[in-house]
Design an enzyme around this catalytic site. Structure first.
Site: not given
Length: 254
Positions: A139, A152, A155-156
Site C-alpha cells: 500500500s 496497518y 504491517a504494510k
C-alpha cells in the site's frame, strides 16, 4: 496466458479486479475469501466455466492457507502465480499511546503473516519447475506513515521488507517476487474501515484523501492496479523482481 493463478482476497476490490484481468488474458483463476456468497458472485462475474474457481479461506488460519494451495495443485497440477491481495485495516484510529498490546499482532496476522504462509506453501510447487510469479499487495501506507493506522502502516512496511528478502532468495531460481503499493483506491475497504480509522483519529477523510492522492487528484481504480499486476506476472517479466511499485498519483515518488 494459460497460467494457474491463486489470488487471496480475490472476491472483492483489488483482488477481484486482478482476477478479472488475468482471466481475461487466459489464466485459470482460483479466488479465495471468507464469504461464500461473494465467492459465488465473483465466479459468476468471471463467467464461471473451468477457468474460475472459488475456494473458501481465512488467511489468518495457517491450515486454511495450506489447504488453498494444496487444493489448487491437486486440481491443476501446478501453480504459476500467487497474488497475496488479502489484507485490510485492523486499526480503529487510536494513536500509538492509546493502542492495546495486540494492535500489531492483529495487523500482522492479516497483512504480513498470511502472505508469508501462502508463499511458503506455494514455493515448493514453483521452485522445482524453475518458474513462479508472486505479488504481495502492500500500500501507499507501506511507504509513508498515516496517523491512526499504526498497525496497518507497520504491517504494510514489513510486507515490502519481506518481499525484498524473498526475492533475494528465489529470483535466481526462476521465481519473481514484487510488491504493489496502491494509493487510496476506490474499494469497499476505503469506504468502510479505512475511512472510519482516519476519521476516528481526528482527521478529516476528505482532506486525507486529497492529500494522499497526490497529483492524480482522484482515487486509484482497482482496474488500474490490475493492469500493473498482469504485467508483473507475465512470462516476459522474469527480470523484474524485488521491487515495490507505487500507484499513488506521484505522491511517494519512489
Amino acid at each position: 496466458m494459460g497460467q494457474i493463478a491463486v489470488i487471496t482476497g480475490g472476491t472483492a476490490g483489488i483482488g477481484l479486479a486482478c482476477a478479472e484481468k488475468l482471466h481475461e488474458e487466459g489464466a485459470t483463476v482460483v479466488m479465495s475469501g471468507r464469504s461464500a456468497e461473494r465467492g459465488r458472485k465473483a465466479v459468476a462475474r468471471l463467467g464461471s466455466g473451468e477457468r474460475a474457481r472459488y475456494i473458501p479461506c481465512d488467511v489468518t488460519d495457517p491450515r486454511q492457507i495450506v489447504g488453498l494451495i494444496e487444493e489448487t495443485v491437486d486440481e491443476h497440477r501446478r501453480i504459476d502465480v500467487l497474488i497475496n491481495s488479502a489484507g485490510g485495516v485492523t486499526d480503529d484510529g487510536r494513536l500509538v499511546e492509546q493502542q492495546d498490546d495486540e494492535a500489531l499482532t492483529r495487523a500482522f496476522d492479516l497483512n504480513v503473516n498470511s502472505a508469508f504462509l501462502a508463499c511458503r506453501a506455494a514455493l515448493p510447487h514453483m521452485l522445482p519447475r524453475g518458474y513462479g510469479r508472486i505479488i504481495n499487495m502492500s500500500s501507499l501506507a507501506g511507504k509513508t506513515g498515516v496517523a491512526g493506522l499504526v498497525g496497518y502502516t507497520t504491517a504494510k512496511h514489513a510486507l515490502i521488507g519481506y518481499t525484498k528478502t524473498l526475492a533475494k532468495e528465489v529470483t535466481a531460481r526462476g521465481v519473481t517476487v514484487n510488491a504493489v503499493c496502491p494509493g487510496i483506491t476506490d474499494t469497499e475497504m476505503v469506504s468502510g474501515a479505512l475511512r472510519n480509522a482516519i476519521e476516528n483519529s481526528g482527521a478529516d477523510f476528505g482532506e486525507a484523501a486529497a492529500h494522499y492522492t497526490g497529483d492524480l487528484g482522484r482515487m486509484v481504480e482497482p482496474a488500474e492496479v490490475a493492469v500493473l499486476v498482469a504485467t508483473l506476472v507475465s512470462a516476459q517479466s522474469g527480470a523484474i523482481s524485488g521491487t515495490a511499485f507505487s500507484l499513488d498519483g506521484g505522491f511517494s515518488q519512489f
